[in-house]
Design a protein around this motif. Sequence first.
Motif, PDB file in Angstrom:
ATOM      1  N   ARG A 118       0.775  -1.153  -0.138  1.00  0.00           N
ATOM      2  CA  ARG A 118       0.199   0.018  -0.049  1.00  0.00           C
ATOM      3  C   ARG A 118       0.944   1.087   0.122  1.00  0.00           C
ATOM      4  O   ARG A 118       1.791   1.233   0.660  1.00  0.00           O
ATOM      5  N   SER A 119       0.433   2.179  -0.755  1.00  0.00           N
ATOM      6  CA  SER A 119       1.027   3.350  -0.916  1.00  0.00           C
ATOM      7  C   SER A 119       0.093   4.660  -0.725  1.00  0.00           C
ATOM      8  O   SER A 119      -1.087   4.263  -1.268  1.00  0.00           O
ATOM      9  N   LEU A 120       0.352   5.557   0.420  1.00  0.00           N
ATOM     10  CA  LEU A 120      -0.528   6.561   0.673  1.00  0.00           C
ATOM     11  C   LEU A 120      -0.092   7.860   0.232  1.00  0.00           C
ATOM     12  O   LEU A 120       0.946   8.327   0.221  1.00  0.00           O
ATOM     13  N   THR A 121      -1.013   8.709  -0.392  1.00  0.00           N
ATOM     14  CA  THR A 121      -0.734  10.039  -0.750  1.00  0.00           C
ATOM     15  C   THR A 121      -0.650  10.896   0.427  1.00  0.00           C
ATOM     16  O   THR A 121      -0.879  10.556   1.589  1.00  0.00           O
ATOM     17  N   GLU A 172      -5.515  12.013   6.339  1.00  0.00           N
ATOM     18  CA  GLU A 172      -6.690  11.546   6.652  1.00  0.00           C
ATOM     19  C   GLU A 172      -6.356  10.622   7.559  1.00  0.00           C
ATOM     20  O   GLU A 172      -7.442  10.282   8.624  1.00  0.00           O
ATOM     21  N   LEU A 173      -5.506   9.725   7.417  1.00  0.00           N
ATOM     22  CA  LEU A 173      -5.143   8.571   8.457  1.00  0.00           C
ATOM     23  C   LEU A 173      -5.008   8.780   9.822  1.00  0.00           C
ATOM     24  O   LEU A 173      -5.639   8.566  10.974  1.00  0.00           O
ATOM     25  N   PHE A 174      -4.097  10.066  10.093  1.00  0.00           N
ATOM     26  CA  PHE A 174      -3.846  10.461  11.256  1.00  0.00           C
ATOM     27  C   PHE A 174      -5.006  11.212  11.769  1.00  0.00           C
ATOM     28  O   PHE A 174      -5.162  11.573  13.333  1.00  0.00           O
ATOM     29  N   ARG A 175      -5.854  12.014  11.182  1.00  0.00           N
ATOM     30  CA  ARG A 175      -6.868  12.625  11.738  1.00  0.00           C
ATOM     31  C   ARG A 175      -8.105  11.680  12.178  1.00  0.00           C
ATOM     32  O   ARG A 175      -8.729  11.704  13.545  1.00  0.00           O
ATOM     33  N   VAL A 192       3.363   1.498   7.365  1.00  0.00           N
ATOM     34  CA  VAL A 192       3.811   1.660   6.238  1.00  0.00           C
ATOM     35  C   VAL A 192       4.288   3.179   5.891  1.00  0.00           C
ATOM     36  O   VAL A 192       5.218   3.402   5.247  1.00  0.00           O
ATOM     37  N   VAL A 193       3.541   4.058   6.488  1.00  0.00           N
ATOM     38  CA  VAL A 193       3.692   5.360   6.305  1.00  0.00           C
ATOM     39  C   VAL A 193       5.112   5.902   6.997  1.00  0.00           C
ATOM     40  O   VAL A 193       6.034   6.668   6.443  1.00  0.00           O
TER      41      VAL A 193
END
Length: 213
Positions: free
Chosen positions: A72-75, A81-84, A160-161
């Motif tokens: 998985r690759s996150l923009t 959004e993930l951390f919010r 992953v981030v």
Amino acid sequence: MRSLDRMTLRERALVALREAILTGRYGPGDHLGEVEIASQLSISRGTVREALRHLQQEGLVTPGVRGMLRVRSLTDEEVDELFRVRCALEGQAVAEIVESDQLPHLVAELNAALDKLEAATGDLNEQLEADLAFHAQLCELSGNSILLDTWRHLEGPIRVVVMSASSENRRFPMSAGHHRPIVEAIARGDADTAVRVLREHMQAAVTLLTAQA
């Protein structure tokens, strides 16, 4: 016995693949070919497929071109959004802990997690594990099982981030000193301050993790 052997092989494949992703041997966007992995691990493609399906549920793997799975690759927007979402969950955990009639005991548990975080002075992986363990403990102590399960689904993407960030930005504020004000506010029954510090902590992490090398 064959069923047990199959489970053992699946677990071995799952552990090996998860470790390869979380240590950066497979980077974000890398394709995960069943044939290649099966050959490397000396197991069947079916066993590899089961392990990859599990990693997809963990949020570490996602479908790519022609259905082939990839890391998985996150923009940058998705990281934010993930951390919010993570902050919202942990903020709710804070509120439920503060309202608990077991508050002194829960604070003692959080302080024990802080001690472990303070002792994690080794490599990045050790610090990351201690940091995530503290935040998982925060959610677990809320007593809200749905909240904890939801947070657990974010854990894979968070890893992953961190591992895909530039090397100088991976060590975002993970020290016990950055977390202690959260616990101190909880101990005072001050949920608003604890959530504010938590939000600042998350915002600082996003800023560093999305910064360009």
